[in-house]
Design a protein around this motif. Structure first.
Motif, PDB file in Angstrom:
ATOM      1  N   THR A 105     -31.426  -3.511 -10.927  1.00  0.00           N
ATOM      2  CA  THR A 105     -30.394  -3.706 -11.821  1.00  0.00           C
ATOM      3  C   THR A 105     -31.052  -5.169 -12.661  1.00  0.00           C
ATOM      4  N   LEU A 109     -31.068  -1.922  -5.130  1.00  0.00           N
ATOM      5  CA  LEU A 109     -30.154  -1.730  -6.189  1.00  0.00           C
ATOM      6  C   LEU A 109     -29.955  -3.106  -7.130  1.00  0.00           C
ATOM      7  N   PHE A 116     -18.362   5.858 -10.880  1.00  0.00           N
ATOM      8  CA  PHE A 116     -19.928   5.529 -10.994  1.00  0.00           C
ATOM      9  C   PHE A 116     -20.358   5.092  -9.479  1.00  0.00           C
ATOM     10  N   SER A 117     -19.646   4.137  -8.867  1.00  0.00           N
ATOM     11  CA  SER A 117     -20.227   3.789  -7.617  1.00  0.00           C
ATOM     12  C   SER A 117     -20.291   5.258  -6.614  1.00  0.00           C
ATOM     13  N   ALA A 170     -26.011   5.280 -13.126  1.00  0.00           N
ATOM     14  CA  ALA A 170     -25.593   5.557 -11.749  1.00  0.00           C
ATOM     15  C   ALA A 170     -26.129   7.096 -11.503  1.00  0.00           C
ATOM     16  N   MET A 198     -29.711   5.659 -10.076  1.00  0.00           N
ATOM     17  CA  MET A 198     -29.698   5.038  -8.881  1.00  0.00           C
ATOM     18  C   MET A 198     -29.374   5.699  -7.650  1.00  0.00           C
ATOM     19  N   VAL A 199     -28.932   6.937  -7.741  1.00  0.00           N
ATOM     20  CA  VAL A 199     -28.503   7.898  -6.611  1.00  0.00           C
ATOM     21  C   VAL A 199     -29.828   7.825  -5.636  1.00  0.00           C
ATOM     22  N   VAL A 227     -30.736   4.298  -3.959  1.00  0.00           N
ATOM     23  CA  VAL A 227     -29.931   3.884  -3.022  1.00  0.00           C
ATOM     24  C   VAL A 227     -30.205   4.848  -1.656  1.00  0.00           C
ATOM     25  N   ALA A 269     -23.232   6.921  -7.603  1.00  0.00           N
ATOM     26  CA  ALA A 269     -24.642   6.169  -7.043  1.00  0.00           C
ATOM     27  C   ALA A 269     -24.714   6.226  -5.341  1.00  0.00           C
TER      28      ALA A 269
END
Length: 158
Positions: A92, A88, A33-34, A73, A76-77, A80, A37
């Motif tokens: 969150t 981020l 997921f990191s 995720a 959030m792409v 970021v 994202a």
């Protein structure tokens, strides 16, 4: 004191085993997921650890796992990419506050008005978006990656 022992220390073996299983499952999930994202995988691992520690001390329900989700995720792409990593954390925290408020006013009962087909469509769209987000990871790689991908798909569908 007896309540503390009953709540926290009554099932140490089971709790440690459950924690180990969840930790082993969450490590690849947090890294994946990191990457989706667009942040460093270490950020995902730290965030996943923080979520687990906070939930361990603030409560939860038996069998509940709190972790990052594919839906977040994917959302959030763009955050970021457009604004950087510093937004981020704010997003969150705001998400957590909104979830607490929604739980406090008991908005969860409204989920019964969402039809099963809508939920199925959401989950399928999420799967397609995650697949499309992973496609760039399959370009310009060795044949080993394609073999492992094919083996993983064979295991899943077999």
């Amino acid at each position: 004191m007896k309540s503390f022992q009953q709540d926290w220390l009554s099932n140490i073996r089971g709790d440690l085993l459950a924690g180990l299983v969840v930790a082993l499952a969450l490590i690849p999930e947090a890294i994946a997921f990191s990457i989706i994202a667009g942040v460093d995988p270490k950020v995902g691992l730290y965030a996943s650890f923080c979520i687990a520690v906070v939930i361990a001390f603030t409560g939860g329900r038996p069998g509940m796992i709190s972790a990052a989700t594919g839906a977040m995720a994917l959302v959030m792409v763009t955050l970021v990419k457009d604004h950087g990593l510093q937004y981020l954390l704010a997003a969150t925290v705001l998400t957590g506050v909104l979830q607490i408020v929604a739980g406090w006013v008991r908005l969860g009962v409204l989920m019964r008005f969402v039809s099963r087909s809508v939920v199925t469509g959401f989950v399928n769209a999420l799967a397609i978006l995650i697949f499309l987000a992973q496609l760039p990871e399959l370009t310009n790689v060795t044949w080993h990656v394609y073999a492992m991908t094919a083996a993983g798909l064979a295991i899943i569908y077999g």
